[in-house]
Design a protein around this motif. Sequence first.
Motif, mmCIF file in Angstrom:
data_model
loop_
_atom_site.group_PDB
_atom_site.id
_atom_site.type_symbol
_atom_site.label_atom_id
_atom_site.label_comp_id
_atom_site.label_asym_id
_atom_site.label_seq_id
_atom_site.Cartn_x
_atom_site.Cartn_y
_atom_site.Cartn_z
ATOM 1 N N ASP A 34 47.186 37.944 36.562
ATOM 2 C CA ASP A 34 47.123 37.089 37.755
ATOM 3 C C ASP A 34 45.650 36.967 38.164
ATOM 4 O O ASP A 34 45.148 37.755 38.961
ATOM 5 C CB ASP A 34 47.957 37.687 38.885
ATOM 6 C CG ASP A 34 47.998 36.808 40.134
ATOM 7 O OD1 ASP A 34 47.272 35.798 40.177
ATOM 8 O OD2 ASP A 34 48.741 37.148 41.075
ATOM 9 N N THR A 35 44.970 35.982 37.623
ATOM 10 C CA THR A 35 43.529 35.850 37.852
ATOM 11 C C THR A 35 43.192 35.719 39.330
ATOM 12 O O THR A 35 42.376 36.479 39.868
ATOM 13 C CB THR A 35 42.974 34.652 37.067
ATOM 14 O OG1 THR A 35 43.221 34.854 35.665
ATOM 15 C CG2 THR A 35 41.484 34.507 37.295
ATOM 16 N N LEU A 36 43.798 34.751 40.007
ATOM 17 C CA LEU A 36 43.495 34.545 41.427
ATOM 18 C C LEU A 36 43.944 35.719 42.289
ATOM 19 O O LEU A 36 43.185 36.228 43.118
ATOM 20 C CB LEU A 36 44.153 33.257 41.915
ATOM 21 C CG LEU A 36 43.385 31.960 41.686
ATOM 22 C CD1 LEU A 36 44.271 30.749 41.977
ATOM 23 C CD2 LEU A 36 42.126 31.897 42.550
ATOM 24 N N GLY A 37 45.187 36.149 42.097
ATOM 25 C CA GLY A 37 45.735 37.211 42.931
ATOM 26 C C GLY A 37 44.999 38.526 42.768
ATOM 27 O O GLY A 37 44.645 39.189 43.758
ATOM 28 N N HIS A 38 44.737 38.920 41.534
ATOM 29 C CA HIS A 38 44.087 40.211 41.290
ATOM 30 C C HIS A 38 42.612 40.196 41.669
ATOM 31 O O HIS A 38 42.070 41.213 42.135
ATOM 32 C CB HIS A 38 44.254 40.614 39.828
ATOM 33 C CG HIS A 38 45.656 40.998 39.484
ATOM 34 N ND1 HIS A 38 46.132 41.020 38.185
ATOM 35 C CD2 HIS A 38 46.704 41.365 40.272
ATOM 36 C CE1 HIS A 38 47.398 41.385 38.194
ATOM 37 N NE2 HIS A 38 47.769 41.600 39.445
ATOM 38 N N THR A 39 41.948 39.047 41.479
ATOM 39 C CA THR A 39 40.548 38.952 41.903
ATOM 40 C C THR A 39 40.441 39.164 43.403
ATOM 41 O O THR A 39 39.585 39.921 43.887
ATOM 42 C CB THR A 39 39.957 37.581 41.514
ATOM 43 O OG1 THR A 39 39.980 37.440 40.092
ATOM 44 C CG2 THR A 39 38.515 37.457 42.000
ATOM 45 N N ALA A 40 41.322 38.495 44.150
ATOM 46 C CA ALA A 40 41.309 38.637 45.610
ATOM 47 C C ALA A 40 41.578 40.080 46.026
ATOM 48 O O ALA A 40 40.902 40.619 46.920
ATOM 49 C CB ALA A 40 42.336 37.693 46.223
ATOM 50 N N GLN A 41 42.549 40.720 45.392
ATOM 51 C CA GLN A 41 42.869 42.111 45.721
ATOM 52 C C GLN A 41 41.685 43.028 45.437
ATOM 53 O O GLN A 41 41.373 43.933 46.222
ATOM 54 C CB GLN A 41 44.076 42.574 44.909
ATOM 55 C CG GLN A 41 45.397 41.972 45.339
ATOM 56 C CD GLN A 41 46.541 42.383 44.423
ATOM 57 O OE1 GLN A 41 46.349 43.170 43.490
ATOM 58 N NE2 GLN A 41 47.715 41.837 44.668
ATOM 59 N N ALA A 42 41.011 42.789 44.322
ATOM 60 C CA ALA A 42 39.930 43.674 43.894
ATOM 61 C C ALA A 42 38.740 43.665 44.840
ATOM 62 O O ALA A 42 38.002 44.650 44.924
ATOM 63 C CB ALA A 42 39.471 43.290 42.486
ATOM 64 N N VAL A 43 38.562 42.554 45.578
ATOM 65 C CA VAL A 43 37.383 42.446 46.452
ATOM 66 C C VAL A 43 37.755 42.474 47.938
ATOM 67 O O VAL A 43 36.902 42.245 48.789
ATOM 68 C CB VAL A 43 36.568 41.170 46.127
ATOM 69 C CG1 VAL A 43 36.098 41.193 44.685
ATOM 70 C CG2 VAL A 43 37.364 39.891 46.412
ATOM 71 N N GLY A 44 39.013 42.726 48.217
ATOM 72 C CA GLY A 44 39.430 42.799 49.611
ATOM 73 C C GLY A 44 39.631 41.457 50.272
ATOM 74 O O GLY A 44 39.577 41.334 51.503
ATOM 75 N N GLY A 45 39.885 40.428 49.478
ATOM 76 C CA GLY A 45 40.171 39.103 50.008
ATOM 77 C C GLY A 45 39.086 38.095 49.686
ATOM 78 O O GLY A 45 37.909 38.436 49.565
ATOM 79 N N LEU A 46 39.494 36.834 49.517
ATOM 80 C CA LEU A 46 38.582 35.732 49.208
ATOM 81 C C LEU A 46 38.416 34.837 50.431
ATOM 82 O O LEU A 46 39.355 34.643 51.200
ATOM 83 C CB LEU A 46 39.128 34.905 48.042
ATOM 84 C CG LEU A 46 39.200 35.581 46.678
ATOM 85 C CD1 LEU A 46 40.014 34.728 45.713
ATOM 86 C CD2 LEU A 46 37.807 35.837 46.124
#
Length: 381
Positions: A34-46
Amino acid sequence: MEPSRSQRAFLIVIDSVGAGAASDAAAYGDAGADTLGHTAQAVGGLHLPNLEKLGLGNIHKIEGVKPVIKPLAQVTKLNEKSVGKDTMTGHWEMMGVYTTEPFITFTDTGFPAALIKELEEKTGHPVIGNVAASGTEIMNELGEEHLKTGAMIVYTSADSVLQILASEETFGLEELYRCCEIAREITMKPEWRVGRVIARPFIGKKKGEFVRTSNRHDYALRPPHNVLDELKDHGLEVIAIGKINDIFDGQGITRAMHSASSVQGMEQTIAVAGEAFNGLCFVNLVDFDAKWGHRRNPRGYATELEAFDQKLGELMPLIKSDDVLMITADHGNDPTFEGTDHTREKVPFLKYLPGEEGGVVPEGSSFSVIGEYLRRLFIEK
């Protein structure tokens, strides 16, 4: 979703920005990607206010990107019908070309000895490397040997690619391009048929100082007749920005612009939006994939997304009432996932027509809905 009359269409491919695992992701080893979902989770939100207004948060759970009551765009996800998960497969399918046999990969074994021998004989340069590797890692590993010997660094990846890495300063850019053209000819043989040959120039004198330049050049297979050809044949402009011209081997393109970065690609798109033209502006923004996805860097990926959103905010006011702006992706590349390969994912599809009501629409069964829409918009109206 029948199209309104339009003079200009803008199609922006944010390369690799997937929106959750495809139904067949497990067959590709990508269950749970999940590129979008996991990226957002990894940085604390986009922070993506413009994509949020368009409705991105209405079709996928993304920390920091909320659903909105009245999305400005018609939003959905698209499923890939073709076999594979690479750049060419995704872009070609958008324009109505389905890949039923995957391009050949040499990830586990490197390229056959006969192929390497022919490449050496025809280019006049020895080859080192011949493994699947990260481009930045093999550059640091073999860059000094390349400078001493003049041997070409040849490598591949999980994609169907043959990449040649060489110094822009000592080997020379034109010589690198010449060698890649020879490699493209050699790899047209059915048993060695790769999707792309890529020239990878770099600069620097020693390990730790090597840097790849923006003079990359892709030599793709020529696609079958597709929607881009149809647009061009009907006298419409097809303006290619970024990798688009390379991906389609120039076919169906009337004007092409190289981009040194995704930010520059958006700046070029903004400039084109200030022009009067009749047809399609087709954009690929590659940094998401090349710089951050393959290198499994969610922080860099998030920063790139936010930079894109800022430029999107500059572009949207230039989209006129009879224009259409479409934003999508060609595959996934989850920067939190195992390995360094693309990930088989659904992709977001946002279609913004100023003055028309937005909202969530049913998922598309193929990326080709984009080409079909363009055909209706310009040819069948």
